[in-house]
Design a protein around this motif. Structure first.
Motif, PDB file in Angstrom:
ATOM      1  N   ASP A 277      -5.280  17.886  23.192  1.00  0.00           N
ATOM      2  CA  ASP A 277      -4.116  17.048  22.901  1.00  0.00           C
ATOM      3  C   ASP A 277      -2.904  17.827  22.419  1.00  0.00           C
ATOM      4  O   ASP A 277      -1.832  17.261  22.259  1.00  0.00           O
ATOM      5  CB  ASP A 277      -4.495  16.015  21.827  1.00  0.00           C
ATOM      6  N   LYS A 461      -2.202   5.673  20.293  1.00  0.00           N
ATOM      7  CA  LYS A 461      -3.627   5.973  20.156  1.00  0.00           C
ATOM      8  C   LYS A 461      -4.243   5.202  18.997  1.00  0.00           C
ATOM      9  O   LYS A 461      -5.348   4.658  19.118  1.00  0.00           O
ATOM     10  CB  LYS A 461      -3.832   7.475  19.961  1.00  0.00           C
ATOM     11  N   GLU A 548      -9.856  10.836  27.568  1.00  0.00           N
ATOM     12  CA  GLU A 548      -8.812  11.729  28.061  1.00  0.00           C
ATOM     13  C   GLU A 548      -7.931  11.038  29.088  1.00  0.00           C
ATOM     14  O   GLU A 548      -6.701  11.198  29.085  1.00  0.00           O
ATOM     15  CB  GLU A 548      -9.458  12.984  28.665  1.00  0.00           C
ATOM     16  N   ASN A 551      -5.767   8.674  27.305  1.00  0.00           N
ATOM     17  CA  ASN A 551      -4.734   9.417  26.584  1.00  0.00           C
ATOM     18  C   ASN A 551      -3.623   9.885  27.525  1.00  0.00           C
ATOM     19  O   ASN A 551      -2.451   9.922  27.142  1.00  0.00           O
ATOM     20  CB  ASN A 551      -5.347  10.618  25.869  1.00  0.00           C
ATOM     21  N   SER A 555       0.081   8.961  26.930  1.00  0.00           N
ATOM     22  CA  SER A 555       1.081  10.026  26.828  1.00  0.00           C
ATOM     23  C   SER A 555       2.272   9.735  27.727  1.00  0.00           C
ATOM     24  O   SER A 555       3.432   9.950  27.342  1.00  0.00           O
ATOM     25  CB  SER A 555       0.446  11.368  27.210  1.00  0.00           C
ATOM     26  N   ASN A 591       3.125  16.014  23.116  1.00  0.00           N
ATOM     27  CA  ASN A 591       1.898  15.695  23.844  1.00  0.00           C
ATOM     28  C   ASN A 591       1.518  16.774  24.851  1.00  0.00           C
ATOM     29  O   ASN A 591       0.356  16.842  25.271  1.00  0.00           O
ATOM     30  CB  ASN A 591       2.073  14.373  24.607  1.00  0.00           C
TER      31      ASN A 591
END
Length: 613
Positions: A277, A461, A548, A551, A555, A591
């Motif tokens: 991350d 998140k 992931e 994310n 992002s 990010n």
């Protein structure tokens, strides 16, 4: 077919040497590890012509008794284990009893030793595997081993050796890696009669960090976090480099298991996920980490060179490493620590996220105190940046915090002392891209889009974690062919996968059926996603592929929902951004792993203008 017959001992040893002795550095490794096992506090290594002409290792260890000298160079003879139970809990560096026999079979070999309880020393020589009788010699307590003309009797192996400088560089790198794990041992290295490296013993943590700096470079301590964590019978300690200290190659990664340097895919995977991350694409982290666990929990008898291990509880090790490092990196909030005012690092290399290397990760990192209103200041955009995704975090009608403004204390800011927040107070905006602020140390520069992107991303998140994950039923269940191991993993981890919104069921020896997927991943390649997740579960016992992928989407949302470069901000908005950065985890990087802020001390600014000269 020829008849079956036993191999002569010399040929057996040369075969073993092919597994253990690859180059001069391999010889140095085996000899120095033997010195460490013998309790040596001082080890001298003399090299000539990159190790092809001479390798000499002297130590002040316990020495070898006269009547055991011949056994020392015999195959499968060792003082370190004597039973299967001993093999199950190996605590020494060596244990196979092959090293000296292998080395002596491919070189002109001599061993001189004086046992601590004896008045005289004795010397033996081995030439091409032929042992000579022991004879008296002069030597202080300890042992000296000389290896001359390596591979003189195996010319095919000698052809594979590289240039002298290359072979010596491998030896130097090896000794540096051993020195990191044995900071109490004095290690000296010479090449062709010239001193090259002196690694003095470290008596405290500061001296140990100085030794780390000698190996990884003088800038590493200022770019590292101290890690110290213990749980479930495991203990992890050492230093991890900040994301801004990453490298283009994985050449400064040192991981030790019970003092043994190893390369392990479970460890590599856990570290890579912990940095996923915060690390820029294609970069590699720097670290020196020591894992301590019960010797029965790790099998070191995997490879003759002893640089690989096999953990008995692979999933436990993986999760422990990932969570420890992930939590350590989460504490790298912008402004938590800054370099000294008179930093010796060159301008442009000083990042405000540099943390004091002595700060243990188990301790909470300092954060500027905030009131509820101060911690929720708006930047002129919505706190949840995309209205279309507001349902991820609760009801669309939930009240939003009202904007406010942060004002510096009354009076002269320069005299405020500890009242100044870590990132200071905004003073201007440059090209509608950078925020300039003044703190106790000097000038702070902030990339406003990168900083706000991280803030928004962490909010997204957190909202996903605190709200129940939503999933959707597939209109038609999808059957996927996988390997038998992956199908077994789907069955074993079905409950954990369901918590992430992925509902799988085994449909045979090598097949699974997907019935439900996370709502966030609508439109993704479900078959490929499932295979990726099951492959990681089968190999590592855990998978973060779902997280992931989600994310990555969050992002993207954060990037599009953050304040853009080119937008004019007022002073209250800039101060609000600084306060949010101080309160947000991982806010030292965006990010994508880029730094969000830089600190320039007054001393560095003075040097730019030649003040004081």
């Amino acid at each position: 077919m020829p008849s079956i017959r036993p191999l002569p001992p010399e040929l057996i040893n040369q075969i073993a040497a092919g597994e253990v002795i690859e180059r001069p550095a391999s010889v140095v490794k085996e000899l120095v590890e033997n010195s460490i096992d013998a309790g040596a506090r001082r080890i001298e290594v003399d090299i000539e012509q990159g190790g092809t002409r001479l390798i000499r290792v002297r130590d002040d260890g316990g020495g070898i008794p006269r009547d055991e000298l011949a056994l020392a160079v015999a195959s499968h003879a060792t003082s370190k284990i004597g039973s299967f139970d001993d093999l199950e809990r190996v605590a020494s560096m060596g244990f196979r009893g092959e090293a000296l026999a292998s080395v002596s079979s491919v070189a002109r070999f001599s061993l001189t030793s004086r046992h601590q309880g004896e008045d005289a020393a004795w010397r033996i020589e081995v030439d091409g595997g032929r042992l000579q009788d022991a004879r008296p010699a002069q030597h202080p307590p300890g042992t000296t081993i000389e290896v001359r003309d390596l591979f003189y009797n195996v010319p095919a192996r000698r052809k594979f050796l590289r240039a002298e400088r290359t072979e010596f560089a491998h030896i130097d790198d090896l000794l540096k890696s051993l020195a990191l794990a044995r900071e109490g041992v004095d290690i000296r290295l010479t090449h062709n009669g010239k001193p090259v490296r002196l690694l003095k013993p470290a008596r405290d943590e500061n001296a140990a960090l100085a030794r780390v700096a000698e190996v990884l470079g003088p800038e590493f301590p200022g770019q590292a976090l101290r890690v110290e964590h213990e749980a479930a019978g495991l203990r992890l300690s050492g230093w991890v480099g900040l994301p801004t200290a990453s490298r283009s190659q994985a050449d400064q990664q040192y991981f030790y298991v019970n003092g043994r340097l190893v390369r392990d895919r479970i460890v590599a995977h856990a570290v890579r996920q912990a940095y996923s991350d915060v690390l820029f694409h294609g970069r590699h982290p720097v670290f020196v980490l020591f894992l301590q666990l019960d010797p029965t929990g790790v099998d070191v008898n995997v490879h003759p060179a002893k640089n690989e291990v096999r953990f008995r509880e692979q999933r436990l090790i993986h999760d422990f490493l990932f969570r420890t490092l992930h939590e350590a990196l989460a504490q790298t909030r912008a402004g938590t620590s800054v370099p000294p005012v008179e930093s010796a690092l060159p301008v442009g290399m000083v990042n405000g996220a540099f943390a004091a290397a002595s700060s243990p990760v188990s301790a909470s990192m300092p954060a500027w105190p905030q009131s509820a209103s101060q911690s929720r200041l708006s930047l002129g955009v919505r706190d949840e940046p995309l209205a279309d995704y507001a349902t991820l975090f609760g009801s669309p009608g939930s009240p939003r915090p009202s904007p406010g403004a942060w004002s510096p204390p009354a009076g002269n800011e320069s005299d405020a002392g500890s009242d100044v927040p870590p990132l200071g107070y905004a003073i201007a905006q440059l090209k509608n891209i950078y925020v300039l602020a003044e703190n106790e140390h000097g000038l702070v520069l902030v990339d406003m889009h990168a900083a706000h992107e991280r803030i928004t991303y962490e909010k997204l998140k957190n909202g996903r974690v605190t709200a129940s994950l939503r999933s959707q039923m597939m209109l038609v269940p999808l059957s996927i062919a996988v390997s038998a191991r992956e199908a077994a993993a789907a069955e074993e981890h079905a409950e954990a996968l369901a918590e992430w919104g992925l509902e799988l069921s085994r449909s045979g020896p090598s097949g699974v059926v997907v019935r439900r997927i996370p709502s966030l991943l609508e439109g993704a390649d479900v078959a490929q996603l499932t295979r990726d997740v099951l492959a990681e579960l089968a190999q590592h016992g855990s998978s973060r592929r779902l997280e992931e992928l989600e994310n990555e989407l969050l992002s993207t949302m954060a990037c599009h929902g953050s304040v853009r470069a080119g937008r004019r901000l007022g002073i209250p908005e800039m101060n609000a951004l600084l306060r949010e950065m101080e309160a947000t985890e991982r806010s030292g990087q965006c990010n994508h792993g880029r730094p969000t802020w830089v600190q320039l001390s007054v001393g560095e600014l003075d040097r730019l203008f030649l003040r004081g000269r």
